[in-house]
Design a protein around this motif. Structure first.
Motif, short mmCIF file in Angstrom:
data_model
loop_
_atom_site.label_atom_id
_atom_site.label_comp_id
_atom_site.label_asym_id
_atom_site.label_seq_id
_atom_site.Cartn_x
_atom_site.Cartn_y
_atom_site.Cartn_z
N GLU A 38 0.81 -1.21 0.00
CA GLU A 38 0.00 0.00 0.00
C GLU A 38 0.85 1.27 0.00
OE1 GLU A 38 -2.98 0.00 3.04
OE2 GLU A 38 -3.55 -2.07 2.64
N ASN A 39 2.15 1.13 0.04
CA ASN A 39 3.04 2.28 0.10
C ASN A 39 3.68 2.57 -1.25
OD1 ASN A 39 2.77 2.60 2.99
ND2 ASN A 39 4.04 0.78 3.18
N THR A 40 3.79 3.85 -1.57
CA THR A 40 4.50 4.28 -2.77
C THR A 40 5.70 5.11 -2.33
OG1 THR A 40 2.46 4.35 -4.06
CG2 THR A 40 4.34 5.60 -4.92
N TYR A 41 6.85 4.73 -2.80
CA TYR A 41 8.08 5.44 -2.47
C TYR A 41 8.56 6.18 -3.72
CZ TYR A 41 7.88 2.26 1.45
OH TYR A 41 7.46 1.58 2.56
N ILE A 42 8.89 7.44 -3.53
CA ILE A 42 9.30 8.29 -4.65
C ILE A 42 10.67 8.88 -4.37
CG2 ILE A 42 8.75 10.37 -5.99
CD1 ILE A 42 5.80 9.88 -5.25
N GLY A 43 11.54 8.78 -5.38
CA GLY A 43 12.85 9.42 -5.32
C GLY A 43 12.91 10.49 -6.40
N ARG A 44 13.50 11.64 -6.07
CA ARG A 44 13.51 12.73 -7.04
C ARG A 44 14.76 13.59 -6.84
NH1 ARG A 44 11.29 18.16 -6.98
NH2 ARG A 44 10.75 18.79 -9.08
N CYS A 45 15.35 14.00 -7.94
CA CYS A 45 16.46 14.96 -7.94
C CYS A 45 16.09 16.12 -8.83
CB CYS A 45 17.74 14.33 -8.50
SG CYS A 45 18.56 13.18 -7.42
N TYR A 46 16.53 17.30 -8.45
CA TYR A 46 16.36 18.50 -9.26
C TYR A 46 17.73 19.12 -9.44
CZ TYR A 46 15.42 23.30 -10.58
OH TYR A 46 15.43 24.50 -11.23
N GLY A 47 17.99 19.61 -10.62
CA GLY A 47 19.28 20.26 -10.83
C GLY A 47 19.25 21.19 -12.02
N THR A 48 20.33 21.91 -12.17
CA THR A 48 20.53 22.77 -13.33
C THR A 48 21.92 22.46 -13.88
OG1 THR A 48 21.49 24.57 -12.04
CG2 THR A 48 19.12 24.63 -12.41
N VAL A 49 22.05 22.66 -15.17
CA VAL A 49 23.36 22.46 -15.80
C VAL A 49 23.50 23.49 -16.92
CG1 VAL A 49 22.55 20.67 -17.39
CG2 VAL A 49 24.96 20.76 -16.75
N GLY A 50 24.66 24.12 -16.94
CA GLY A 50 24.98 25.06 -18.00
C GLY A 50 25.42 24.33 -19.25
N LEU A 51 25.10 24.91 -20.39
CA LEU A 51 25.45 24.30 -21.67
C LEU A 51 26.61 25.03 -22.31
CD1 LEU A 51 21.84 23.85 -23.09
CD2 LEU A 51 23.22 22.19 -21.82
N ALA A 52 27.35 24.31 -23.12
CA ALA A 52 28.47 24.89 -23.86
C ALA A 52 27.92 25.82 -24.94
CB ALA A 52 29.30 23.78 -24.50
N GLU A 53 28.79 26.65 -25.45
CA GLU A 53 28.42 27.53 -26.56
C GLU A 53 27.88 26.70 -27.71
OE1 GLU A 53 28.90 31.01 -27.01
OE2 GLU A 53 29.32 31.11 -24.87
N PRO A 54 26.84 27.19 -28.40
CA PRO A 54 26.30 26.41 -29.52
C PRO A 54 27.29 26.30 -30.66
CG PRO A 54 25.29 28.57 -29.45
CD PRO A 54 26.16 28.45 -28.22
N GLY A 55 27.26 25.18 -31.32
CA GLY A 55 28.14 24.97 -32.47
C GLY A 55 27.37 25.13 -33.77
N ASP A 56 27.81 24.41 -34.77
CA ASP A 56 27.18 24.49 -36.09
C ASP A 56 25.77 23.89 -36.10
OD1 ASP A 56 29.45 25.69 -37.09
OD2 ASP A 56 30.33 23.80 -37.75
N SER A 57 25.48 22.99 -35.17
CA SER A 57 24.16 22.34 -35.14
C SER A 57 23.21 23.09 -34.21
CB SER A 57 24.30 20.89 -34.69
OG SER A 57 24.84 20.84 -33.38
N PHE A 58 23.27 24.40 -34.23
CA PHE A 58 22.46 25.27 -33.36
C PHE A 58 20.96 25.07 -33.60
CE2 PHE A 58 20.21 29.39 -33.13
CZ PHE A 58 20.23 29.55 -31.77
N ILE A 59 20.21 24.99 -32.50
CA ILE A 59 18.75 24.89 -32.56
C ILE A 59 18.19 26.05 -31.74
CG2 ILE A 59 16.72 23.50 -32.01
CD1 ILE A 59 18.56 21.03 -32.10
N PRO A 60 17.37 26.91 -32.34
CA PRO A 60 16.78 28.02 -31.59
C PRO A 60 15.83 27.53 -30.49
CG PRO A 60 16.35 28.27 -33.96
CD PRO A 60 16.98 26.93 -33.74
N TYR A 61 15.69 28.32 -29.46
CA TYR A 61 14.86 28.01 -28.29
C TYR A 61 13.48 27.47 -28.69
CZ TYR A 61 12.06 28.98 -24.11
OH TYR A 61 11.22 28.88 -23.04
N SER A 62 12.81 28.13 -29.60
CA SER A 62 11.44 27.75 -29.96
C SER A 62 11.34 26.40 -30.65
CB SER A 62 10.80 28.84 -30.83
OG SER A 62 11.54 28.98 -32.03
N ASP A 63 12.45 25.87 -31.13
CA ASP A 63 12.44 24.60 -31.85
C ASP A 63 12.96 23.41 -31.03
OD1 ASP A 63 11.51 25.99 -34.06
OD2 ASP A 63 13.48 26.19 -34.97
#
Length: 90
Positions: A38-63
């Motif tokens: 009858e028990n539900t156990y939940i594990g969760r992590c939250y984090g942030t990570v910075g990204l490297a400068e975009p290269g030639d395969s750049f994708i705009p935010y909206s896409d």
């Protein structure tokens, strides 16, 4: 169950050189749950990570799909850190 990764939000820079709407940071969660009787156990992590400068395969935010954002986050974290986060919530 399997660990589920989600992109919670993306930070972006409106202009970066000749590119616009450049994603700079992914905010993510990784979640897993297990039912034991009858028990539900939940594990969760939250984090942030910075990204490297975009290269030639750049994708705009909206896409950018959530799947792409998670792939970028995992790549920026590296296999060892991804495995450590997943192990901590199993």
């Amino acid at each position: 169950m399997a660990i589920t990764w989600q992109a919670v939000s993306l930070d972006r820079q409106l202009k970066d050189g000749d590119k616009t709407d450049v994603v700079t940071t992914v905010h993510w969660t990784a979640t897993d749950s297990e039912v034991d009787g009858e028990n539900t156990y939940i594990g969760r992590c939250y984090g942030t990570v910075g990204l490297a400068e975009p290269g030639d395969s750049f994708i705009p935010y909206s896409d950018i799909s959530e799947e792409q954002a998670i792939n970028w986050a995992k790549s920026a974290l590296g296999d060892d850190e991804v495995a450590a986060y997943e192990k901590s919530i199993e």
